[in-house]
Design an enzyme around this catalytic site. Structure first.
Site, short mmCIF file in Angstrom:
data_model
loop_
_atom_site.label_atom_id
_atom_site.label_comp_id
_atom_site.label_asym_id
_atom_site.label_seq_id
_atom_site.Cartn_x
_atom_site.Cartn_y
_atom_site.Cartn_z
CD GLU A 1 -37.40 37.63 20.51
OE1 GLU A 1 -36.69 36.83 19.86
OE2 GLU A 1 -38.54 37.35 20.94
CD GLU B 1 -43.49 36.87 23.49
OE1 GLU B 1 -43.48 36.06 22.55
OE2 GLU B 1 -42.71 36.80 24.47
#
Length: 535
Positions: A423, A428
């Site tokens: 990932e 974020e």
């Protein structure tokens, strides 16, 4: 009673004698003298061959002199006046720019008699450039800018009373080639002013309506134009009807032909937006329209110029996200492994393309057993790639408990699972820690709270667009915000980051990272302007 002639005569004589005895002494004030031969000298400080109206301080030494003057009243012509007994005063004008004032002197003599004389004085006052603008434009003292050729609207036009390129916004690399090799240098002077030098490599891009302004003729295109060497700019408060929400409210004028990037016939430029990595200017052209140009630092192009654009979604078609590229994860899926509380949908309420951006909206509402809805778009089985640079320009949602993410998963997740697939979290941010941007990698042995990554703090993440990037190769994965590197990860052949990955974009609510949701939260939107892949 009877009066005789003798008694009346005696009374009149006595009265006359009495009046004579009461007469008061008369006093004189001397002659009333009007001042003569009044002269005025006004010396502007710093006048020389290069600065005919002074050095920008606005300082003027004024000396008035007249015969028989007791004092002087000086009107400086800017709404201020002063009593000056000596006739000599040092005065400083404050209005930015070059302005002509009428200095009027009343020389005051005895009895208030006055002589009046006036003199014109032209003074240049340099605007004090805000420190954040000075630093962003010139860096450590000198900074080279170029056209932001990959940005939509790097050339734009709209009505003169507007502040966005509503009529036309150029697509990446759409304009004449001569526009893209210009190097525009802003440099700070010793007195904190700014100079401009434009190296146009011999040619500048002009709009057809302004060619005559530059002494040529023809349609839009490239023309042999001299940009005139190094010029000192004149800064001042913006004269347009802009507000602090759409402009810095600072403008500058370029002497000579006014050239900065491309020629519109304008010589004054309002700075609509400015950061270390981006500048947006607005100018009124010869045609009376508002023209826009976007610049970026030359150094910011280094990671991109080595690669070519191979894929992009610019989100220019209103409606549902392009189904050929984007699918949806749906439902609550037991909190998606992170104790999240939203239910993902494919409704336009939660995901829609509108006005040139993709809008993903999280809402507080009761839906299929959940108290919040949102959207999670993914390009699985539609678009994937191995290695390259990804740029995503986005404005993030605000609100405690929001958790927006722009990220990638290995395309083999359906066979090997997570975290074996790998990932790459390009960006974020959580609403409970606004402006803290995370770049993170998950893989076997380093997943969840044990992941590899870094962070950086920016400003205005929820009110302005920023570019979130990852530069991914067999040897490294580098994370950037606005082309500023903040974390580098060493990749190698034993890791899962050497095969195809696909994109995911979503807003989660709450969960292990999102945290407590603000009870006052109602909705928040992440806007994505574009997503681009370079290889």
């Amino acid at each position: 009673m009877k009066y005789t002639i003798k008694s009346i005569t005696a009374f009149l004589i006595a009265s006359a004698l009495g009046l004579t005895a009461c007469k008061q002494t008369e006093f004189g004030f001397g002659d009333i003298i009007t001042p003569s031969n009044l002269t005025i000298v006004a010396d502007v400080i710093g006048v020389d061959a290069n600065n005919p109206n002074g050095n920008g301080t606005g300082s003027v030494n004024i000396a008035a002199q007249a015969g028989q003057a007791l004092s002087y009243k000086i009107d400086f012509g800017d709404g201020n006046s002063q009593m000056v007994p000596s006739g000599k005063v040092a005065y400083r004008y404050a209005n930015p720019g070059t302005n002509e004032y009428v200095v009027s002197v009343n020389a005051i003599g005895t009895g208030g008699a006055m002589t009046t004389l006036s003199k014109k004085v032209k003074v240049f006052v340099a605007f004090e450039i805000p420190s954040n603008i000075l630093t962003a434009m010139t860096g450590a003292g000198s900074k080279v800018w170029i056209t932001d050729n990959e940005a939509i609207g790097h050339v734009g036009v709209g009505p003169s009373d507007g502040f966005t390129p509503s009529w036309y916004a150029a697509e990446p690399n759409q304009r004449p080639a001569c526009l893209y090799d210009d190097e525009i240098t802003f440099a700070k002077t010793a007195n904190n002013q700014i100079t401009l030098n434009v190296d146009n490599k011999g040619q500048s891009s002009l709009i057809g309506a302004a060619t005559s302004f530059y002494g040529v003729s023809g349609p839009d295109g490239c023309y042999d134009i001299s940009t005139g060497g190094t010029k000192e700019l004149t800064f001042s408060p913006a004269t347009s009807a802009s507000t602090s929400s759409n402009s810095t409210r600072v403008q500058f004028r370029v002497p000579g032909n006014g050239m900065v990037n491309f020629g519109t016939g304008g010589t004054s430029y309002e700075i609509l937006a400015l950061s270390e990595n981006s500048m947006t200017l607005r100018s009124i052209g010869s045609d009376g329209n508002a023209w826009y140009m976007k610049l970026k630092p030359k150094s910011a192009t280094t990671p991109v110029t080595e690669k070519k654009l191979v894929w992009a979604d610019e989100f220019n078609t209103d409606g549902a996200p392009n189904p050929a590229v984007w699918g949806y994860d749906l439902g609550s899926n037991n909190g998606w492994g992170n104790n999240e509380v939203q239910n993902y949908t494919n409704r336009a309420d939660n995901a829609v393309v509108q006005g040139g951006v993709l809008k993903i909206t999280a809402k507080k509402e009761s839906y299929q057993g959940s108290n919040y809805t949102s959207a999670r778009l993914l390009s699985l089985n539609k678009y994937s790639f191995t290695y390259g640079r990804v740029d995503i320009r986005a404005k993030l949602p605000a609100g405690g408990g929001t958790w927006p993410a722009l990220w990638m998963l290995g395309s083999n997740i359906q066979t090997v699972g997570w975290p074996a697939c790998g990932e790459i979290d390009i960006m974020e941010m959580v609403g409970n820690k606004p402006n803290v941007i995370l770049g993170t990698l998950h893989y076997p042995g380093r997943s969840g709270g044990n992941a590899d990554g870094g962070s950086t703090t920016i400003t205005n993440a929820t009110t302005e667009f920023h570019i979130y990037s990852v530069d991914w190769s067999a040897s490294s994965i580098k994370f950037y915000v606005d082309n500023k590197l903040f974390y580098t990860f060493a990749n190698n052949s034993t890791l899962p980051f050497n095969k195809d990955f696909f994109f995911i974009m979503n807003i989660a609510m709450g969960g292990n990272l999102g945290g407590t949701i603000d009870p006052a939260f109602t909705s928040a939107t992440m806007e994505v302007d574009y997503i681009r892949v370079y290889q």
